[in-house]
Design a protein around this motif. Structure first.
Motif, PDB file in Angstrom:
ATOM      1  N   ALA A   6       0.839  -1.196   0.000  1.00 38.05           N
ATOM      2  CA  ALA A   6       0.000   0.000   0.000  1.00 38.05           C
ATOM      3  C   ALA A   6       0.873   1.244   0.000  1.00 38.05           C
ATOM      4  O   ALA A   6       1.854   1.327   0.748  1.00 38.05           O
ATOM      5  CB  ALA A   6      -0.916   0.003   1.216  1.00 38.05           C
ATOM      6  N   CYS A   7       0.519   2.205  -0.848  1.00 41.13           N
ATOM      7  CA  CYS A   7       1.228   3.482  -0.928  1.00 41.13           C
ATOM      8  C   CYS A   7       0.298   4.583  -0.425  1.00 41.13           C
ATOM      9  O   CYS A   7      -0.856   4.658  -0.863  1.00 41.13           O
ATOM     10  CB  CYS A   7       1.644   3.789  -2.365  1.00 41.13           C
ATOM     11  SG  CYS A   7       2.778   2.577  -3.071  1.00 41.13           S
ATOM     12  N   HIS A   8       0.785   5.411   0.458  1.00 40.14           N
ATOM     13  CA  HIS A   8      -0.069   6.427   1.072  1.00 40.14           C
ATOM     14  C   HIS A   8      -0.017   7.763   0.350  1.00 40.14           C
ATOM     15  O   HIS A   8      -0.502   8.769   0.861  1.00 40.14           O
ATOM     16  CB  HIS A   8       0.280   6.571   2.551  1.00 40.14           C
ATOM     17  CG  HIS A   8       0.033   5.320   3.331  1.00 40.14           C
ATOM     18  ND1 HIS A   8      -1.237   4.768   3.453  1.00 40.14           N
ATOM     19  CD2 HIS A   8       0.876   4.476   3.975  1.00 40.14           C
ATOM     20  CE1 HIS A   8      -1.158   3.653   4.168  1.00 40.14           C
ATOM     21  NE2 HIS A   8       0.105   3.452   4.495  1.00 40.14           N
ATOM     22  N   PRO A  42      -6.633   2.013  -7.319  1.00 37.96           N
ATOM     23  CA  PRO A  42      -6.932   3.166  -6.459  1.00 37.96           C
ATOM     24  C   PRO A  42      -7.602   2.671  -5.178  1.00 37.96           C
ATOM     25  O   PRO A  42      -8.614   1.966  -5.222  1.00 37.96           O
ATOM     26  CB  PRO A  42      -7.899   3.995  -7.313  1.00 37.96           C
ATOM     27  CG  PRO A  42      -8.556   2.986  -8.219  1.00 37.96           C
ATOM     28  CD  PRO A  42      -7.521   1.932  -8.484  1.00 37.96           C
ATOM     29  N   ALA A  43      -7.048   3.034  -4.028  1.00 34.13           N
ATOM     30  CA  ALA A  43      -7.572   2.505  -2.769  1.00 34.13           C
ATOM     31  C   ALA A  43      -7.410   3.534  -1.659  1.00 34.13           C
ATOM     32  O   ALA A  43      -6.536   4.404  -1.709  1.00 34.13           O
ATOM     33  CB  ALA A  43      -6.863   1.202  -2.400  1.00 34.13           C
ATOM     34  N   TYR A  44      -8.268   3.370  -0.632  1.00 32.06           N
ATOM     35  CA  TYR A  44      -8.312   4.324   0.474  1.00 32.06           C
ATOM     36  C   TYR A  44      -8.630   3.585   1.762  1.00 32.06           C
ATOM     37  O   TYR A  44      -9.399   2.613   1.761  1.00 32.06           O
ATOM     38  CB  TYR A  44      -9.377   5.402   0.216  1.00 32.06           C
ATOM     39  CG  TYR A  44      -9.110   6.174  -1.054  1.00 32.06           C
ATOM     40  CD1 TYR A  44      -8.357   7.339  -1.036  1.00 32.06           C
ATOM     41  CD2 TYR A  44      -9.557   5.686  -2.284  1.00 32.06           C
ATOM     42  CE1 TYR A  44      -8.071   8.015  -2.214  1.00 32.06           C
ATOM     43  CE2 TYR A  44      -9.259   6.359  -3.459  1.00 32.06           C
ATOM     44  CZ  TYR A  44      -8.512   7.528  -3.413  1.00 32.06           C
ATOM     45  OH  TYR A  44      -8.212   8.181  -4.573  1.00 32.06           O
ATOM     46  N   LEU A  45      -8.060   4.062   2.859  1.00 32.73           N
ATOM     47  CA  LEU A  45      -8.504   3.632   4.183  1.00 32.73           C
ATOM     48  C   LEU A  45      -9.595   4.604   4.610  1.00 32.73           C
ATOM     49  O   LEU A  45      -9.343   5.807   4.756  1.00 32.73           O
ATOM     50  CB  LEU A  45      -7.343   3.655   5.180  1.00 32.73           C
ATOM     51  CG  LEU A  45      -6.488   2.395   5.266  1.00 32.73           C
ATOM     52  CD1 LEU A  45      -5.393   2.590   6.319  1.00 32.73           C
ATOM     53  CD2 LEU A  45      -7.325   1.166   5.605  1.00 32.73           C
ATOM     54  N   PRO A  75      -5.396   8.110   1.353  1.00 34.41           N
ATOM     55  CA  PRO A  75      -4.895   7.342   0.202  1.00 34.41           C
ATOM     56  C   PRO A  75      -4.134   6.101   0.649  1.00 34.41           C
ATOM     57  O   PRO A  75      -3.330   6.145   1.587  1.00 34.41           O
ATOM     58  CB  PRO A  75      -3.987   8.341  -0.518  1.00 34.41           C
ATOM     59  CG  PRO A  75      -4.538   9.678  -0.144  1.00 34.41           C
ATOM     60  CD  PRO A  75      -4.995   9.529   1.272  1.00 34.41           C
ATOM     61  N   CYS A  76      -4.419   5.007  -0.019  1.00 37.53           N
ATOM     62  CA  CYS A  76      -3.806   3.717   0.303  1.00 37.53           C
ATOM     63  C   CYS A  76      -3.706   2.898  -0.982  1.00 37.53           C
ATOM     64  O   CYS A  76      -4.101   1.735  -1.023  1.00 37.53           O
ATOM     65  CB  CYS A  76      -4.653   3.003   1.363  1.00 37.53           C
ATOM     66  SG  CYS A  76      -3.829   1.644   2.186  1.00 37.53           S
ATOM     67  N   HIS A  77      -3.206   3.528  -2.038  1.00 38.09           N
ATOM     68  CA  HIS A  77      -3.213   2.911  -3.360  1.00 38.09           C
ATOM     69  C   HIS A  77      -2.377   1.633  -3.370  1.00 38.09           C
ATOM     70  O   HIS A  77      -1.316   1.556  -2.743  1.00 38.09           O
ATOM     71  CB  HIS A  77      -2.695   3.902  -4.395  1.00 38.09           C
ATOM     72  CG  HIS A  77      -3.432   5.203  -4.398  1.00 38.09           C
ATOM     73  ND1 HIS A  77      -4.799   5.262  -4.548  1.00 38.09           N
ATOM     74  CD2 HIS A  77      -3.001   6.487  -4.232  1.00 38.09           C
ATOM     75  CE1 HIS A  77      -5.188   6.533  -4.509  1.00 38.09           C
ATOM     76  NE2 HIS A  77      -4.119   7.283  -4.304  1.00 38.09           N
ATOM     77  N   ASP A 124       4.054   8.147  -4.787  1.00 36.45           N
ATOM     78  CA  ASP A 124       4.937   6.998  -4.567  1.00 36.45           C
ATOM     79  C   ASP A 124       4.910   6.022  -5.742  1.00 36.45           C
ATOM     80  O   ASP A 124       5.710   5.087  -5.784  1.00 36.45           O
ATOM     81  CB  ASP A 124       4.538   6.248  -3.289  1.00 36.45           C
ATOM     82  CG  ASP A 124       4.769   7.081  -2.035  1.00 36.45           C
ATOM     83  OD1 ASP A 124       5.659   7.954  -2.069  1.00 36.45           O
ATOM     84  OD2 ASP A 124       4.056   6.870  -1.037  1.00 36.45           O
ATOM     85  N   ILE A 125       3.967   6.218  -6.665  1.00 32.52           N
ATOM     86  CA  ILE A 125       3.843   5.352  -7.837  1.00 32.52           C
ATOM     87  C   ILE A 125       4.258   6.149  -9.063  1.00 32.52           C
ATOM     88  O   ILE A 125       3.707   7.231  -9.318  1.00 32.52           O
ATOM     89  CB  ILE A 125       2.394   4.847  -7.999  1.00 32.52           C
ATOM     90  CG1 ILE A 125       1.935   4.121  -6.736  1.00 32.52           C
ATOM     91  CG2 ILE A 125       2.274   3.925  -9.216  1.00 32.52           C
ATOM     92  CD1 ILE A 125       0.461   3.737  -6.743  1.00 32.52           C
ATOM     93  N   PRO A 126       5.211   5.681  -9.847  1.00 28.77           N
ATOM     94  CA  PRO A 126       5.626   6.437 -11.034  1.00 28.77           C
ATOM     95  C   PRO A 126       4.451   6.675 -11.988  1.00 28.77           C
ATOM     96  O   PRO A 126       3.671   5.755 -12.264  1.00 28.77           O
ATOM     97  CB  PRO A 126       6.688   5.534 -11.676  1.00 28.77           C
ATOM     98  CG  PRO A 126       7.194   4.676 -10.554  1.00 28.77           C
ATOM     99  CD  PRO A 126       6.009   4.454  -9.659  1.00 28.77           C
TER     100      PRO A 126
END
Length: 388
Positions: free
Chosen positions: A13-15, A74-77, A58-60, A19-21
């Motif tokens: 998970a990237c907050h 695409p993800a979220y807490l 954000p929690c991609h 953090d993602i190219p």
């Protein structure tokens, strides 16, 4: 004995989207769907619409196959259930009554957007490697690691549905209404497919708009003037304030869409006596027009139907798009030529007792939705080749 294929697959998970190219995201997501654009999520984050403070942390997700990035999502807490359009308030309330925490939950979805589309943006190699049970197990493990009590994937497309479908699923269905372009050259071509009574009703509604001296202006992309976008935002805010809520999105977010995604953006403003009185914002995809946001300060007869639906249909025809998705709700769309379409969501619930109860609920709910869907199809206003 070889290790199971899933052991070669990991999720992290990237907050922050940063953090993602960008090139990696674009390679996996493409650039046709406005709600999957890197720029869309970037605008949400930099405008602080999706943040820990708003309950959309954000929690991609990044999927790796043998150590290499092979998928994103695409993800979220989430610390609440607002802005999702797949309603689980009753589930959260049941947890509360039993003294259990329902939040945080891991949400894989497009914020504030009830439109079906890809959610698991996977390289074909990874999609061919995964099966449904493995995908669920990976998400269960990730949710537990993040301290989430459940995970939810909202409005996935057919390809993702096939990957998620297995015997232990918690699968919900819903019903929306979408307009289909059957090669129409103009709005009158569309009306010609309706029964006489429905044709007359829509023409009457549109005539009453003109009788109120209301006209419409369209703006596109970077050609949308600042004062028009500012006026639209006032109308958009009013939609929420009338319900005693704060709007999900900021004016900065819409300004960033205009600058970073101009080819997707359309605004239609209603004008009376030289003043803008209402507005609607649309996003264009490869073959679909999405009607997302609208508002007005004063109510006029049929203004909502004209601005959000009839103007949208005309725009979809003009842009030669196949589908017009005008939003989540609205049985009133049915009599205006919008056809029922099933939507889907998948859910992973850690608590075994609640998982069993929710499974019963989703099965009963599905029976009701399917019955409603079948009834809706019989109420469509199209002619049956009988000259009506």
């Amino acid at each position: 004995m070889p290790e199971p294929a899933v052991s070669n697959i990991t999720i992290e998970a990237c907050h922050s989207l940063s953090d993602i190219p960008r090139e990696t995201w674009d390679r996996l997501a493409g650039t046709d769907n406005p709600f999957l654009r890197y720029e869309f999520f970037e605008a949400l984050e930099t405008s602080r619409c999706t943040s820990e403070e708003t309950g959309w942390k954000p929690c991609h997700l990044v999927f790796r196959l043998k150590g290499e990035i092979a998928g994103v999502a695409p993800a979220y807490l989430k610390s609440h259930s607002m802005g999702e359009y797949v309603f689980d308030w009753a589930w959260a309330d049941a947890y509360r009554r039993y003294g259990l925490d329902y939040y945080p939950k891991l949400l894989i979805a497009i914020p504030f957007t009830p439109s079906q589309g890809p959610r698991l943006l996977l390289d074909p190699r990874l999609r061919d490697t995964l099966d449904a049970l493995q995908a669920h197990d990976l998400l269960d493990t990730l949710a537990a690691r993040l301290g989430a009590h459940s995970w939810h994937i909202l409005f996935p497309n057919t390809e993702d549905q096939q990957l998620l479908n297995h015997d232990k699923q918690l699968h919900r269905i819903g019903c929306q209404f979408h307009w289909r372009n059957r090669g129409y050259g103009c709005f009158e071509d569309f009306l010609g497919e309706l029964t006489s009574r429905k044709r007359k009703s829509i023409r009457k509604e549109r005539r009453q708009i003109s009788e109120q001296s209301i006209s419409f202006r369209r703006f596109h992309g970077r050609e949308i003037p600042g004062h028009v976008l500012a006026a639209f935002y006032v109308f958009y805010q009013a939609t929420y304030l009338k319900r005693g809520q704060r709007p999900y999105l900021t004016q900065q977010f819409f300004e960033q869409l205009r600058e970073k995604m101009p080819d997707h953006l359309h605004v239609i403003m209603a004008v009376k006596d030289g003043e803008m009185i209402a507005g609607a914002l649309f996003l264009k995809g490869k073959d679909t027009l999405y009607g997302r946001y609208w508002g007005c300060l004063e109510e006029y007869n049929h203004l909502h139907f004209e601005t959000c639906y009839y103007q949208g249909i005309e725009l979809a025809i003009e842009l030669e798009l196949q589908t017009f998705d005008a939003g989540a709700q609205g049985e009133h769309k049915l009599v205006r030529g919008f056809e029922p379409e099933l939507t889907h969501s998948w859910h992973g619930v850690a608590h075994s007792g609640f998982r069993e109860a929710i499974a019963e609920f989703t099965q009963e709910e599905a029976e009701q939705v399917l019955a409603y869907f079948d009834d809706a199809k019989t109420a469509l206003p199209f002619r049956q080749n009988d000259g009506a």
